[in-house]
Design a protein around this motif. Structure first.
Motif, mmCIF file in Angstrom:
data_model
loop_
_atom_site.group_PDB
_atom_site.id
_atom_site.type_symbol
_atom_site.label_atom_id
_atom_site.label_comp_id
_atom_site.label_asym_id
_atom_site.label_seq_id
_atom_site.Cartn_x
_atom_site.Cartn_y
_atom_site.Cartn_z
ATOM 1 N N GLU A 1 55.841 54.142 66.066
ATOM 2 C CA GLU A 1 57.052 54.138 66.888
ATOM 3 C C GLU A 1 57.027 52.997 67.904
ATOM 4 O O GLU A 1 58.040 52.329 68.140
ATOM 5 N N ILE A 2 55.866 52.762 68.508
ATOM 6 C CA ILE A 2 55.780 51.669 69.480
ATOM 7 C C ILE A 2 55.962 50.323 68.795
ATOM 8 O O ILE A 2 56.608 49.411 69.332
ATOM 9 N N LYS A 3 55.404 50.184 67.577
ATOM 10 C CA LYS A 3 55.625 48.926 66.844
ATOM 11 C C LYS A 3 57.100 48.722 66.510
ATOM 12 O O LYS A 3 57.629 47.611 66.612
ATOM 13 N N GLN A 4 57.763 49.820 66.138
ATOM 14 C CA GLN A 4 59.185 49.709 65.844
ATOM 15 C C GLN A 4 59.974 49.321 67.096
ATOM 16 O O GLN A 4 60.861 48.450 67.042
ATOM 17 N N LEU A 5 59.652 49.935 68.237
ATOM 18 C CA LEU A 5 60.316 49.561 69.479
ATOM 19 C C LEU A 5 60.009 48.122 69.866
ATOM 20 O O LEU A 5 60.868 47.409 70.410
ATOM 21 N N HIS A 6 58.782 47.667 69.588
ATOM 22 C CA HIS A 6 58.419 46.277 69.888
ATOM 23 C C HIS A 6 59.253 45.315 69.064
ATOM 24 O O HIS A 6 59.743 44.292 69.576
ATOM 25 N N ARG A 7 59.450 45.623 67.781
ATOM 26 C CA ARG A 7 60.286 44.750 66.939
ATOM 27 C C ARG A 7 61.734 44.743 67.407
ATOM 28 O O ARG A 7 62.377 43.683 67.475
ATOM 29 N N GLN A 8 62.264 45.918 67.732
ATOM 30 C CA GLN A 8 63.644 45.968 68.212
ATOM 31 C C GLN A 8 63.800 45.217 69.531
ATOM 32 O O GLN A 8 64.809 44.544 69.765
ATOM 33 N N LEU A 9 62.810 45.334 70.407
ATOM 34 C CA LEU A 9 62.884 44.620 71.674
ATOM 35 C C LEU A 9 62.818 43.110 71.454
ATOM 36 O O LEU A 9 63.494 42.343 72.158
#
Length: 509
Positions: free
Chosen positions: A342-350
């Protein structure tokens, strides 16, 4: 002469006192020795008992007991009557008692908001189940014994709350106007309402003697009993049912029974019959047949499984199942992996949002330079400069957020490596999770600070955004902030949910 006579009288008095003390001590020792030698053996009888925390079943019934009237069973207690007017209820054992001597330990609570309560609670041993009636919610003209905890003063003599032992041969009508005092075989005054701890009553019937002991409810000590009353040469039916009933009238109390424990009493040296001998032959044959059918079905399923899985026949049965520690460790690592993803996904979206924001800043900068060349005015350039400054600050905050997410990913990766090396539950693992939580709180505060500064601008910063070029389309500040807030709320909600799940899972260790 007078002195000698006085000395002789004093010596005689001292000798008499010592003799009396010695005799009393010997008598007490003899009584203690005889009482210790005659202490009966106790055996717990589960078919005549109930106790929490799993007192009632899914359908609301109590194993080996039947309830009627306004009685409400729950997981921890049985509410015989609620604190409403004109209520009555009872619970009775389904099986008939078939032993001569017994002991019952009853834990109950009587509570109400008024200074006086009504009507009271009764503990029964009768030849028939008095499921409904006028005597504390049970039937009148009973054949057996009733121990009444009367909380209402019907006769006006101010002798309530009281505990009474009332016997009946099946022909007497209970004397309600006089609170049963004319029929009581034994009584004591005890206030059992609104106590800080549940009240306990121990009722013992042994060698034709009925004795009632009361715990006053002021201490949690289970063995702190006080003598209430004793009835000698009392003959009650050899077979009967245990029951508890309660009733309310114009005044009302909650009558709750937390446990009813029954023990069979036998004389020292007398062997108890085995439990198999007490079960009827028909019931024993029925259970034996059910067990044999179940065993045959189980053997058949084992054979079918071995035929379908020939590769696991030589493996030990323990290796085919996951242990409790392995399962808990696997759940922890699965939770960490989900958080990491989830944090990796949020990092990509950010990162995508940051690229869009940079492109928007470049477009605004180009627009500023173009407007300055065309108009040469001061006010538009100041307005556009404020917009550029705001966007650059947004970029800096986004960079900080991205760095925070990157640090979180590093810490989670390090925690997983250490947990793989040394196992779960070490101090370093817990410390890393605390660091991650603190770091995420810092990220949350940064986002709130960003929303505060950019969501409520001053009058000088309230500017009209210049018309964006047709291609490429730019992302508005409002939409961006709403998107960031939604993503942050979702992320932190997920983090809090996972932390609660992990904390609940660790409670089993």
């Amino acid at each position: 002469m007078a002195v000698s006579i006085g000395k002789r009288l004093a010596a005689d008095a001292c000798l008499l006192i010592l003799t009396l003390i010695f005799q009393d001590s010997n008598a007490s020792n003899i009584a203690a020795g005889s009482s210790t030698a005659e202490t009966p053996h106790r055996r717990f009888e589960y078919k005549y008992s109930f106790k929490g925390p799993h007192l009632s079943q899914a359908d609301g019934s109590i194993p080996f007991w039947v309830h009627s009237g306004n009685a409400i069973p729950s997981a921890d207690q049985v509410r015989i009557t609620p604190s409403l007017r004109s209520q009555k209820g009872s619970v009775w054992s389904k099986n008939m008692v078939n032993f001569d001597s017994w002991e019952a330990e009853v834990t109950f609570r009587v509570s109400g908001r008024g200074r006086m309560g009504a009507d009271g609670l009764a503990i029964w041993f009768t030849t028939a189940q008095g499921l409904d009636g006028p005597v504390y919610g049970a039937a009148d003209k009973w054949n057996g014994i009733g121990i009444f905890f009367d909380s209402f003063d019907n006769d006006g003599k101010k002798n309530n709350p009281a505990v009474m032992v009332v016997g009946n041969n099946g022909n007497l009508v209970y004397d309600h106007p006089n609170d049963g005092t004319t029929q009581a075989l034994g009584t004591c005054l005890r206030d059992f309402r609104n106590k800080p701890y549940p009240v306990r009553a121990k009722i013992t019937y042994y060698k034709k003697t009925l004795m009632v002991l009361i715990n006053n409810g002021f201490t949690p000590d289970r063995d702190d009993y006080e003598f209430c009353t004793k009835v000698d040469n009392m003959v009650i039916p050899k077979e009967g049912y245990f029951g508890i009933s309660a009733a309310t009238g114009g005044l009302a109390d909650d009558h709750d029974v937390l446990s009813f424990l029954t023990f069979r009493l036998t004389e020292p040296g007398q062997e108890l019959p085995p439990p198999e001998a007490e079960m009827p032959k028909e019931e024993k044959d029925k259970y034996q047949e059910e067990f044999q059918n179940f065993q045959q079905e189980l053997d058949k399923k084992k054979e079918d499984y071995q035929k379908e899985h020939p590769d696991v026949q030589g493996e030990p049965i323990e290796d085919m199942y996951e242990s409790v520690n392995d399962r808990e460790l696997r759940q922890v690592f699965e939770g960490q992996n989900r958080i990491h993803l989830e944090i990796k996904q949020l990092h990509r979206q950010l990162a995508m949002i940051l690229d869009e924001q940079r492109r928007y800043v470049s477009v605004v900068t180009d627009e500023v330079s173009k407007r300055q060349g065309e108009s040469g005015g001061q006010a538009p350039s100041q307005e556009l400069g404020a917009v550029v400054a705001t966007q650059q600050e947004v970029l800096r905050n986004l960079d900080e957020l991205r760095n925070s997410f990157h640090d979180s990913l590093k810490q989670i990766g390090a925690t997983q490596h250490q947990a793989n090396a040394v196992g779960m539950g070490t101090y370093e693992t817990v410390q890393h999770f605390n660091d991650i939580k603190e770091h995420l709180h810092v990220v949350k505060r940064n986002i709130e600070h960003l929303i505060t500064r950019n969501g409520n601008p001053s009058e000088k910063q309230v500017l009209r955004c210049p018309d964006p070029p047709p291609m490429p389309s730019c992302l508005g500040t409002t939409h961006f902030l709403v998107f960031v807030v939604i993503q942050s709320v979702l992320f932190f909600s997920y983090i809090m949910y996972k932390s609660q799940q992990e904390a609940a899972a660790k409670k089993f260790f």
